[in-house]
Design an enzyme around this catalytic site. Structure first.
Site, PDB file in Angstrom:
ATOM      1  N   GLU A   1       0.836  -1.210   0.000  1.00 43.46           N
ATOM      2  CA  GLU A   1       0.000   0.000   0.000  1.00 43.46           C
ATOM      3  C   GLU A   1       0.865   1.252   0.000  1.00 43.46           C
ATOM      4  O   GLU A   1       0.608   2.199  -0.751  1.00 43.46           O
ATOM      5  CB  GLU A   1      -0.904   0.019   1.242  1.00 43.46           C
ATOM      6  CG  GLU A   1      -2.009  -1.033   1.220  1.00 43.46           C
ATOM      7  CD  GLU A   1      -2.665  -1.280   2.584  1.00 43.46           C
ATOM      8  OE1 GLU A   1      -3.790  -1.799   2.575  1.00 43.46           O
ATOM      9  OE2 GLU A   1      -2.051  -0.975   3.633  1.00 43.46           O
TER      10      GLU A   1
ATOM     11  N   ASP B   1      -4.578  -6.458  12.157  1.00 41.16           N
ATOM     12  CA  ASP B   1      -5.520  -6.065  13.215  1.00 41.16           C
ATOM     13  C   ASP B   1      -4.821  -6.120  14.571  1.00 41.16           C
ATOM     14  O   ASP B   1      -5.024  -5.263  15.432  1.00 41.16           O
ATOM     15  CB  ASP B   1      -6.716  -7.029  13.253  1.00 41.16           C
ATOM     16  CG  ASP B   1      -7.505  -7.054  11.942  1.00 41.16           C
ATOM     17  OD1 ASP B   1      -7.468  -6.045  11.209  1.00 41.16           O
ATOM     18  OD2 ASP B   1      -8.146  -8.080  11.659  1.00 41.16           O
TER      19      ASP B   1
END
Length: 325
Positions: A210, A277
């Site tokens: 990303e 997460d």
């Protein structure tokens, strides 16, 4: 490389116990179907999976909450579910972790996000997704914004867990982030679609793919990542950027422009489902407990090392984290 003493880890984790962390983002359900393949289908050249067992886990922003609870923090998650079986299972699973953990907005025009992974002999055969990725309506945005602002009144950190499923919109970000940033650390697990709207923020945590795409850089070396992090920091005016690089560990760029590299802690990597997460949950716990950015990153890295050794969407407990140091 920054070293955390076991005493300091104890101290941080004991502070975490009276901290409340708000999670905003795409809640999902991860379903795992486990089986064996003994034959190929007569209808088409595909494996036939004989199902042996099924398991279900909280995913996305709901898995961030599960990780926070596992580390000892108090938490609440704000997200959107549909009026369906998956939504009810999501609520039930959240309620089994404790009461008052969910501020979920039910939107009957969309399904709850359900990802089903079919696994045979520990190999992923196929994944099916049930979801709608269009941004939520104005009315749902209003409810999300109200829930978050209310939850932040007695909180110590905000985590935005964007999985690009429509809960996080530019309007939600523009209403929530300035309000939150004045009060507490704001951590963002970003996606490309909303990238320019993640401001103001304390810490943004893209993965290396990303980060390079956002910065339009091809070079996946430490040098390239440092360039990408600087560019992201300048574009978002955020306090720090943490780029996660899978088995290569992490790179943290703070205000001093000196990149800090945190070596990976994973011994054996079985499964990276949900490792991001765990990282953002642990970072939030660290910052909410008053740890420095690099202390929090070192802690998060160890926590990620614990969960990638488990199969399926997993969490690391405070005790496992203590033992790792």
């Amino acid at each position: 490389m920054h070293h955390l003493t076991p005493n300091r880890v104890d101290e941080i984790l004991s502070f975490v116990r009276d901290r409340k962390i708000v999670v905003l983002g795409d809640v999902m359900l991860d379903e795992f179907v486990w089986g064996d393949v003994t034959r190929i289908s007569p209808e088409a050249p595909v494996p036939v999976v004989d199902v042996r067992r099924e398991s279900i886990h909280l995913g996305g922003a709901a898995n961030v909450l599960a990780n926070l609870i596992s580390l000892g923090a108090k938490s609440v998650v704000v997200g959107v579910i549909g009026d369906d079986e998956a939504g009810r299972r999501l609520r039930d699973n959240l309620n089994s972790l404790g009461t008052g953990l969910d501020c979920l907005v039910a939107d009957n025009s969309r399904p709850s996000t359900l990802k089903t992974r079919i696994i045979a002999h520990n190999q992923l055969v196929v994944r099916t997704d049930r979801e709608r990725r269009t941004p939520v309506t104005n009315d749902v945005e209003d409810q999300i914004i109200a829930h978050v602002k209310h939850a932040l009144t007695n909180a110590h950190a905000l985590v935005v867990s964007d999985y690009d499923k429509g809960t996080i919109t530019p309007r939600v970000l523009s209403e929530v982030l300035p309000f939150a940033y004045e009060r507490l650390p704001v951590l963002i697990d970003p996606k490309l679609r909303n990238f320019n709207f993640y401001r103001p923020a304390t810490l943004v945590t893209p993965n290396h793919h990303e980060a390079l795409r956002i910065a339009n850089i091809e070079d996946d070396s430490n040098n390239g990542l440092h360039e990408a992090a600087k560019l992201i920091q300048n574009r978002l005016k955020c306090d720090a950027v943490l780029i996660t690089c899978g088995d290569r560990g992490m790179m943290l760029l703070g205000r001093d422009d000196q990149p800090n590299y945190v070596e990976t802690a994973a011994r054996e990597v079985y499964d990276v489902t949900g490792a991001g997460d765990t990282v953002i949950a642990t970072l939030a716990c660290g910052l909410a407990a008053g740890a420095t950015m690099i202390e929090s990153a070192t802690l998060a890295n160890q926590a990620a090392g614990i969960v990638v050794g488990k199969v399926g969407t997993a969490t690391a407990s405070a005790d496992e984290l203590r033992a790792a140091f």
